[in-house]
Design a protein around this motif. Structure first.
Motif, PDB file in Angstrom:
ATOM      1  N   GLU A  14       0.831  -1.211   0.000  1.00 14.20           N
ATOM      2  CA  GLU A  14       0.000   0.000   0.000  1.00 14.20           C
ATOM      3  C   GLU A  14       0.860   1.254   0.000  1.00 14.20           C
ATOM      4  O   GLU A  14       0.558   2.231  -0.693  1.00 14.20           O
ATOM      5  N   LYS A  15       1.944   1.251   0.754  1.00 16.31           N
ATOM      6  CA  LYS A  15       2.851   2.399   0.789  1.00 16.31           C
ATOM      7  C   LYS A  15       3.499   2.613  -0.579  1.00 16.31           C
ATOM      8  O   LYS A  15       3.634   3.746  -1.032  1.00 16.31           O
ATOM      9  N   ASN A  16       3.893   1.526  -1.229  1.00 18.79           N
ATOM     10  CA  ASN A  16       4.498   1.637  -2.559  1.00 18.79           C
ATOM     11  C   ASN A  16       3.502   2.184  -3.575  1.00 18.79           C
ATOM     12  O   ASN A  16       3.846   3.003  -4.416  1.00 18.79           O
ATOM     13  N   LYS A  21       1.609   6.753  -6.837  1.00 15.14           N
ATOM     14  CA  LYS A  21       0.540   7.676  -7.213  1.00 15.14           C
ATOM     15  C   LYS A  21       0.936   9.115  -6.918  1.00 15.14           C
ATOM     16  O   LYS A  21       0.658  10.020  -7.699  1.00 15.14           O
ATOM     17  N   ARG A  22       1.595   9.339  -5.776  1.00 12.50           N
ATOM     18  CA  ARG A  22       2.046  10.683  -5.430  1.00 12.50           C
ATOM     19  C   ARG A  22       3.091  11.178  -6.420  1.00 12.50           C
ATOM     20  O   ARG A  22       3.077  12.331  -6.842  1.00 12.50           O
ATOM     21  N   LYS A  23       3.977  10.288  -6.821  1.00 16.82           N
ATOM     22  CA  LYS A  23       5.011  10.657  -7.793  1.00 16.82           C
ATOM     23  C   LYS A  23       4.382  10.982  -9.147  1.00 16.82           C
ATOM     24  O   LYS A  23       4.754  11.960  -9.787  1.00 16.82           O
ATOM     25  N   ASN A  24       3.410  10.176  -9.584  1.00 16.80           N
ATOM     26  CA  ASN A  24       2.731  10.448 -10.849  1.00 16.80           C
ATOM     27  C   ASN A  24       1.965  11.765 -10.784  1.00 16.80           C
ATOM     28  O   ASN A  24       1.963  12.528 -11.752  1.00 16.80           O
TER      29      ASN A  24
END
Length: 154
Positions: free
Chosen positions: A4-6, A11-14
């Motif tokens: 889940e963290k990955n 998603k945050r990076k995208n």
């Protein structure tokens, strides 16, 4: 839990990349925030090194020597000198969500290539004139200063 963290991290990076792309393209449309700055001086005065140090301060690299970027011309890379104007762009993100684009124009320092520098004077908003601390002001420096004054009066 790690999966889940990955997923959240990806998603945050995208999302960051999409926001950056949107800001980038939006800033290109605003011509009022574009500035062309000419870096000029004599032969071997450190014009390219000055720009390399700006890039080194904004990016992570092992050393400034890894950043030899003097255009895509093979003769420039072989001779390790600038023969044509090389533009290098920097973005400056301000706190009020405005973006400024700075185009630094690296010019050749040889007096035989002064036509490249003259064309840079025509399109630039300002100049940075580098002077060698050992040689001081010489004839080429005086010519560059006179050209800068001439083109900025027009």
């Amino acid at each position: 839990n790690n999966k889940e963290k990955n997923i959240l991290f990806k998603k945050r990076k995208n999302l960051y990349n999409e926001i950056f792309s949107f800001t980038f393209y939006k800033s290109l449309k605003n011509y009022q925030n574009h500035r062309n700055i000419l870096i000029c001086g004599g032969l071997q005065y450190g014009k390219t090194l000055f720009i390399k140090s700006l890039i080194f301060e904004t990016k992570t690299s092992s050393s400034p020597e890894d950043l030899f970027f003097s255009g895509s011309r093979k003769d420039e890379q072989l001779m390790k000198t600038t023969l044509k104007i090389n533009p290098i762009s920097f973005f400056y993100f301000e706190s009020d969500n405005t973006t400024s684009l700075f185009n630094f124009l690296d010019t050749p320092g040889h007096s035989n290539l002064s036509d490249e520098t003259e064309s840079g004077f025509r399109i630039s908003d300002g100049i940075v004139l580098l002077i060698d601390c050992i040689e001081g002001v010489n004839i080429l420096t005086k010519k560059l200063l006179n050209k800068a004054i001439y083109f900025k009066k027009k």
